[in-house]
Design a protein around this motif. Sequence first.
Motif, short mmCIF file in Angstrom:
data_model
loop_
_atom_site.label_atom_id
_atom_site.label_comp_id
_atom_site.label_asym_id
_atom_site.label_seq_id
_atom_site.Cartn_x
_atom_site.Cartn_y
_atom_site.Cartn_z
N SER A 287 70.28 27.11 83.80
CA SER A 287 69.60 27.37 82.54
C SER A 287 69.66 26.16 81.62
O SER A 287 70.45 25.24 81.82
CB SER A 287 70.24 28.58 81.85
OG SER A 287 71.63 28.37 81.65
N GLN A 288 68.78 26.16 80.63
CA GLN A 288 68.72 25.13 79.59
C GLN A 288 68.49 23.74 80.20
O GLN A 288 69.24 22.79 79.94
CB GLN A 288 70.00 25.15 78.75
CG GLN A 288 70.17 26.44 77.95
CD GLN A 288 71.50 26.52 77.24
OE1 GLN A 288 72.51 26.83 77.86
NE2 GLN A 288 71.51 26.26 75.96
N TYR A 310 67.39 30.84 82.61
CA TYR A 310 66.72 30.93 81.32
C TYR A 310 66.51 29.55 80.68
O TYR A 310 67.15 28.56 81.01
CB TYR A 310 67.48 31.85 80.37
CG TYR A 310 68.90 31.47 80.06
CD1 TYR A 310 69.21 30.61 79.02
CD2 TYR A 310 69.96 32.02 80.78
CE1 TYR A 310 70.51 30.28 78.71
CE2 TYR A 310 71.27 31.70 80.49
CZ TYR A 310 71.54 30.83 79.45
OH TYR A 310 72.85 30.50 79.15
N GLN A 311 65.53 29.53 79.77
CA GLN A 311 65.15 28.34 79.02
C GLN A 311 64.78 27.18 79.94
O GLN A 311 65.35 26.09 79.88
CB GLN A 311 66.29 27.94 78.05
CG GLN A 311 66.44 28.92 76.92
CD GLN A 311 67.59 28.63 76.00
OE1 GLN A 311 68.40 27.75 76.27
NE2 GLN A 311 67.70 29.38 74.91
N GLU A 335 62.81 33.11 78.24
CA GLU A 335 62.17 31.87 77.80
C GLU A 335 61.74 31.02 78.99
O GLU A 335 62.20 29.89 79.18
CB GLU A 335 63.09 31.09 76.85
CG GLU A 335 63.27 31.79 75.51
CD GLU A 335 64.02 30.96 74.50
OE1 GLU A 335 63.83 29.73 74.47
OE2 GLU A 335 64.79 31.54 73.72
N TYR A 907 68.58 22.89 70.60
CA TYR A 907 67.48 23.09 71.53
C TYR A 907 66.14 22.86 70.84
O TYR A 907 65.26 22.18 71.38
CB TYR A 907 67.54 24.51 72.10
CG TYR A 907 66.38 24.87 73.00
CD1 TYR A 907 66.36 24.45 74.32
CD2 TYR A 907 65.32 25.64 72.53
CE1 TYR A 907 65.31 24.77 75.16
CE2 TYR A 907 64.26 25.96 73.35
CZ TYR A 907 64.26 25.54 74.67
OH TYR A 907 63.21 25.87 75.49
#
Length: 990
Positions: A287-288, A310-311, A335, A907
């Motif tokens: 993620s991220q 996610y992200q 996201e 972010y």
Amino acid sequence: MLLHVLCILFFLSHSFTLNQEGLILHRVKLGLTDPDRFLSNWNTQDENPCNWYGITCDPVTNTVNSVSLASINIAGPFPTQLCQLTNLSYLSLYNNSINSSLPLEISTCQNLHHLILAENYLEGLIPYTLSDIATLRYVDLSGNDFSGEIPKSFGNFPRLEVLSLVSNYLNGTIPSQLGGISTLKQLNLSFNSFSPGELLSQLTELTNLENLWCAGCNLVGQIPNSIGQLKNLKNFDVSVNNLHGPIPSSLTELTSIVQVELYNNSLTGELPSNFSNLKFLRRFDVSQNNLWGKIPVQLCDLPLESLNLYQNQFEGSLPDSIARSPNLYELKLFENRLTGELPKNLGEISPLQIIDVSRNNLSGKIPASLCANGTLSELLLIYNSFSGSIPREFGQCSSLTRVRLRNNLLSGKVPSGFWGLPHVYLFEIMENSFSGSISKSICKMTNLSVLLISKNKFTGSIPSEIGLLDKLVQFSCNDNLLSGSIPASLVNVSQLGRLDLHNNGLSGELPLGIRSWKKLNELNLMNNWFCGKIPEELGSLPVLNYLDLSNNQFVGNIPVELENLKLNKFNLSYNYLTGALPPFYAKELYRYSFLGNPGLCADLEGLCRDQGKRSDYTWLLRSIFILAGLVLIIGLAWFYVKYQNFEKVKRGMDKSMWTLTSFHKFGFSEEEILGSLDEDNVIGTGASGKVYKVVLGNGIAVAVKKLWGGMQKEGDSCGDVEMGGIRDDGFEAEVETLGKIRHKNIVKLWCCCTTKDSKFLIYEYMPNGSLGDLLHSTKASLLDWLTRYKIVVDAAEGLSYLHHDCVPPIVHRDVKSNNILLDEHFRARVADFGVAKVVDTASKESKSMSVIAGSPGYIAPEYGYTLRVNEKSDIYSFGVVILELVTGRLPVDPEFGEKDLVKWVCYTVDQKGVDHVLDPNLDPSFTEEICKVLSIGILCTSALPIKRPSMRRVVKMLQEVHAESKLKTAKDGKLTSHYREDSSDLGSTL
């Protein structure tokens, strides 16, 4: 000194009864502080040290081979004498307060296999001589204050299997020599402030390596493709770094891998497609990052337990095979750009606990199987295009705690059982097309805190059972088709902070007893059919600042008690109100608050029909007489109540002795304080007690905190408090802290008052309340940038005083915007020291905290792996306050998804730019200055404590921001200043 000498003489007089190892251990004991007396049996009453606490002996030789003194709160320098125990193979001093450097002589422990010194206060360089202990297999120095570089000599360990240096202050780069420890199985270097460096290819030569943990190590560059050589690797964690480039395909060659943590980097590209070899993979977190493409089917074919993607920018549909993972408990895909439907049998065979697919483009029906195993706790599907109704099976999902279905295309009636889930604290189904009524089974939601059902098509009345939800803080059901009246039982919900019922068909009079809503901040009843008079009780709500009763059928006069409110939003327009405006509101500023009430009279254009054509003196005289009579009756009643309270207090004073301890000169008595503590004067209620506003006879106002429970032992006073109750209410910490410090930016404690039954703290009164209440309310417009800047500087100076000017230093441990109070000129004071701790930097004997102190969103990330108290945790919390002031956002907000304010800011700045995080209410002419303060906040909230500046440094940087801006403005009228060279550490933050 004399006591120490006597102990030595006593020891010498009895030493002939102990063997040589007993003498060594006795000397060790004399060098340590043992407040909890765990080492009390280390004495001559038992001549065999093998029977002493923490000591284990070899059964054959009867010599000491193990010393295990973990978590017993001992303090002092490292006991080098232990190395004189010739057969010592195991030494653990884990989680104590050992507070010296680790001497080079540690190498004399020549038979040591295990050295466990984690969670202490060891400092200085790690001794390069450790590698001289040829027998060492396990070294754990995590959670200390070691600095400098990792010794290159560590590459000479011949048998080392575990090396853990997590959470120190190590710098330099990771030495390539570590790649020479061929026996190494675990290498844990996470959360150190290494210089930027790549993940060394030499480490991929450690073919026995099972765990490689390098999170937060300032790694740059790409993940080397040679990572696939580590065939025995089970855990691979390089999260929270600056890695870029693609995930190497060789990652799928790690046939033993169980856990892969690559989150919070800048990785790009698609995921490798060939995951079929990873039969043991249980947790996969990327993620991220900036990954794209479709989610590989082979990845979803694995028996995963946790999948976090996610992200990112993944697209396409979620493979159906994910539903066949028998151990899947966590699925976080929010996201992204996912489309299609969720697998129809998702959760049928998986013990699913958390599913978050928010902010995608998913559609179709919600699978009824999500809670088939009865383990689902978080259902987060907001901002998608799900349609259909809520599955009836969800009404039996009693494990749910968070429900977020906002902004979808859902419709139909909400199942009755879904209204009554007992553990749900957040219930958010707004912005859909649900119909039907609110079920009476809502009374079973005893843990409910936030109820958001706005913008649907609900009909019927609000059930009276809602009054049983005593934890309810926010109730929003605006923009529905509700009818009937507000249930009288709703006044029992004393924690209610926001009530929004606008745009419905509600009617009737407002219920009696709304004065119990002491925490109500917002009341919006606009566009309904409410009638009757506006209750004067509204004027007694201490924190109400948003009041909209417009477009209803209220009649009668506007209660003069509303003048007591400090309202930012005030609208009574389009009702049937009559009479004169209260004097405070008879101003042009409030003209638009009373439009459409033709019976109102005031010298404001457009309010009063036929104004000035006739004067009804009869009506005026009658009103004056009626008002005078009411004032007389109310005055007599008030006098009677006050007299009864005074007599009660007086009787109480006779029955129990009060102890008053003052910290400043003052001109009032305890009788004057105690006689005013009635419910009408309550201005706040918190976890520790109630706070009253008391106006003294001399006109000075004070704030009085009456603490809940927690009895004090008889004879105790404020100056020397010993808690006799079971529960620690923070009284001791608050008195010990505020009683001895003096600073213009620390709230002043006038005195304290105690008895067997009660405890009171009397402070200076702060008329503008807390920064948090003001900033996150409709009154935020009062806080322009210059005011916010002054507040943040004031608070920083207060904390700097605690950290640098108090001897010993004081750590607040609960820094947050609600604990920063504002006086009438918006000058800030740091308050609420109920969990403050003194840090003795000389001896470092402060204990680890048994629980995490602080508030959600403000807690420093290092609390995840250590409970040590230091100033750096305050600095992180203060950084969050800075971000609040700059963004106007709460530290934790449902809109952030799984992020807090710190992660959201970082972010958003990275992905969209700084303009997207700044509070739009701030004057754009100050943008450059605001950005610099934002940079300071980001620096204070660094994940690595060592990167956070001291509070003294924070004050200096904040002062320089405004000084430079004023200097630049004086030169050319523009705010284009930059940091000087000594502030260059902020240069690349944004």
